[in-house]
Motif scaffolding. Structure first.
Motif, PDB file in Angstrom:
ATOM      1  N   ILE A  24       0.837  -1.207   0.000  1.00 10.55           N
ATOM      2  CA  ILE A  24       0.000   0.000   0.000  1.00 10.55           C
ATOM      3  C   ILE A  24       0.868   1.251   0.000  1.00 10.55           C
ATOM      4  O   ILE A  24       0.565   2.241  -0.677  1.00 10.55           O
ATOM      5  CB  ILE A  24      -0.950  -0.027   1.200  1.00 10.55           C
ATOM      6  N   ALA A  25       1.966   1.223   0.765  1.00  8.33           N
ATOM      7  CA  ALA A  25       2.878   2.370   0.780  1.00  8.33           C
ATOM      8  C   ALA A  25       3.443   2.632  -0.611  1.00  8.33           C
ATOM      9  O   ALA A  25       3.564   3.786  -1.038  1.00  8.33           O
ATOM     10  CB  ALA A  25       4.009   2.122   1.777  1.00  8.33           C
ATOM     11  N   PHE A  26       3.778   1.561  -1.330  1.00 11.47           N
ATOM     12  CA  PHE A  26       4.280   1.730  -2.696  1.00 11.47           C
ATOM     13  C   PHE A  26       3.220   2.383  -3.577  1.00 11.47           C
ATOM     14  O   PHE A  26       3.522   3.279  -4.377  1.00 11.47           O
ATOM     15  CB  PHE A  26       4.676   0.379  -3.266  1.00 11.47           C
ATOM     16  N   ALA A  27       1.972   1.927  -3.438  1.00 12.96           N
ATOM     17  CA  ALA A  27       0.888   2.519  -4.233  1.00 12.96           C
ATOM     18  C   ALA A  27       0.693   3.991  -3.872  1.00 12.96           C
ATOM     19  O   ALA A  27       0.478   4.837  -4.750  1.00 12.96           O
ATOM     20  CB  ALA A  27      -0.401   1.737  -4.011  1.00 12.96           C
ATOM     21  N   VAL A  28       0.789   4.327  -2.584  1.00  8.27           N
ATOM     22  CA  VAL A  28       0.648   5.722  -2.148  1.00  8.27           C
ATOM     23  C   VAL A  28       1.771   6.576  -2.731  1.00  8.27           C
ATOM     24  O   VAL A  28       1.536   7.698  -3.206  1.00  8.27           O
ATOM     25  CB  VAL A  28       0.647   5.795  -0.608  1.00  8.27           C
ATOM     26  N   ILE A  29       2.988   6.053  -2.696  1.00  4.68           N
ATOM     27  CA  ILE A  29       4.124   6.794  -3.266  1.00  4.68           C
ATOM     28  C   ILE A  29       3.902   7.040  -4.754  1.00  4.68           C
ATOM     29  O   ILE A  29       4.118   8.151  -5.258  1.00  4.68           O
ATOM     30  CB  ILE A  29       5.437   6.020  -3.031  1.00  4.68           C
ATOM     31  N   LEU A  30       3.468   6.010  -5.457  1.00  7.73           N
ATOM     32  CA  LEU A  30       3.242   6.145  -6.893  1.00  7.73           C
ATOM     33  C   LEU A  30       2.164   7.192  -7.180  1.00  7.73           C
ATOM     34  O   LEU A  30       2.331   8.053  -8.059  1.00  7.73           O
ATOM     35  CB  LEU A  30       2.835   4.789  -7.475  1.00  7.73           C
ATOM     36  N   ILE A  31       1.072   7.147  -6.432  1.00 14.22           N
ATOM     37  CA  ILE A  31      -0.009   8.107  -6.651  1.00 14.22           C
ATOM     38  C   ILE A  31       0.434   9.526  -6.312  1.00 14.22           C
ATOM     39  O   ILE A  31       0.211  10.479  -7.078  1.00 14.22           O
ATOM     40  CB  ILE A  31      -1.243   7.713  -5.821  1.00 14.22           C
TER      41      ILE A  31
END
Length: 382
Positions: A24-31
């Motif tokens: 989820i942290a990776f997805a947040v960073i990407l967004i």
């Protein structure tokens, strides 16, 4: 009780919890990075539209953005000066130019502006008090916030040394600094007087300008004066208020260039990646705890309660994954902003928006994952 049960199930398998948080942290960073790049593109693209002194702008219909302007007749500016409500007009010359780095002799592209030094057309630190210097032949002001490959101009001038180089193969001297900043289309900027600009571009005619800046009398309505100027001028120019020009510039980068589509697609990809990760984690968790959910349903707990446990797990994962993702993104904003000179700012509104998106993404994944639990019959398990 549901919150406690959901949290206990998540922390029971710590490795799976850590993997879910990291995903989820990776997805947040990407967004956040895609939204940051998109906002940086839109904010930096309108630096000049926001800092030039004008109420109405006149430009050619073929102008793509401020650094890719199509010249038009200066006569249109004089025609606009006769419209009621207009206080003054000022021509602006703009074009891309070739700058030779005087230290390593490499050549780089930059943005050149030619202004009338007798007026003060730009609200940028350092410009107003030094604009008279560009009346000297072959003298110009350099943007201190330009990208470093153009050379340590600001440092040399700050040390009291003279900076001389070539622009479009013509010998020039940098006589001062101002602060504007870069954008996706502009890596560096120089400003000089209109006479010097025409020396740098000998093929240009003085009667062919790139932008016309119109200032209005106090109390004049910009929209009404804009419409009046449009009625006077032919269709070979566009007449725009400040808001119109800013919107047109942003629409070019957002809708016309592929860059805007790439950043928007990156946000969608980030949401998809996060949703898939959360779905897999929650689906595995539901599958592993089917006997427990069957027991709860056998004891009389409803599907709504079981659904609440899974959804609350999704929300907990969203919050736990958002915090490290936001912290890493904040650090990346600072690093990239310093390296590119672009306005990379993680504001509260963007953070809250991404948090809500993350929670919605996780809730949707949880809803899909709990279908198996909702259809569960305790008799089938026991």
């Amino acid at each position: 009780m549901a919150i406690a049960l959901g949290w206990m199930q998540l922390r029971y398998q710590k490795l799976r919890l850590a993997v879910a948080i990291a995903g989820i942290a990776f997805a947040v960073i990407l967004i956040l990075m895609q939204l940051g790049f998109r906002a940086s593109m839109l904010d930096s693209a309108v630096r000049y539209q926001e800092k030039l002194r004008y109420d109405i702008a006149i430009l050619a219909p073929g102008t793509l953005f401020i650094a890719e302007a199509e010249p038009f007749s200066r006569r249109r500016l004089y025609q606009a000066a006769g419209v009621a409500g207009v206080a003054s007009v000022s021509p602006l010359y703009a074009s891309g130019a070739h700058w030779k780095n005087p230290w390593d002799h490499s050549t780089h592209r930059l943005f050149a502006l030619g202004v009338d030094p007798s007026v003060d057309p730009l609200d940028a630190p350092g410009f107003s008090e030094q604009r008279y210097l560009v009346q000297r032949q072959d003298a110009l002001l350099f943007d201190a916030l330009s990208r470093p490959e153009h050379g340590p101009v600001a440092m040399e001038l700050g040390a009291g040394r003279t900076v001389q180089t070539e622009v479009n193969d013509r010998q020039i001297e940098v006589v001062g600094l101002f602060e504007m900043g870069t954008s996706f289309g502009i890596d560096a900027t120089v400003i000089t007087g209109d006479d010097n600009f025409l020396r740098l571009f000998p093929g240009r005619s003085r009667n062919q300008i790139d932008f016309g800046l119109v200032s209005l009398e106090p109390g004049a309505d910009p929209v009404a004066v804009r419409d009046a100027i449009r009625a006077v001028l032919p269709d070979d120019v566009l007449v725009l208020t400040r808001a119109d020009w800013i919107e047109r510039e942003r629409n070019y980068w957002l809708a016309t260039t592929p860059i805007g589509a790439v950043f928007s697609f990156g946000v969608v990809v980030g949401l998809a990646v996060g949703a898939i990760i959360v779905y897999q984690i929650l689906f595995a968790d539901v599958s592993d705890h089917l006997p427990e959910y069957a027991t709860l349903k056998a004891m009389g707990y409803s599907n709504r309660y079981v659904s609440g446990v899974v959804i609350q797990q999704a929300v907990i994962l969203a919050v736990l994954g958002f915090v490290p993702g936001a912290l890493v993104s904040w650090w990346l904003y600072r690093v990239i902003g310093a390296a590119t000179r672009l306005p990379m700012i993680l504001d509260r509104q963007r953070g809250v928006t991404v948090l809500l998106l993350t929670m919605a993404m996780c809730a949707c994944s949880g809803t899909l994952a709990l279908r198996k639990a909702r259809r569960l019959d305790p008799a089938d398990v026991f």
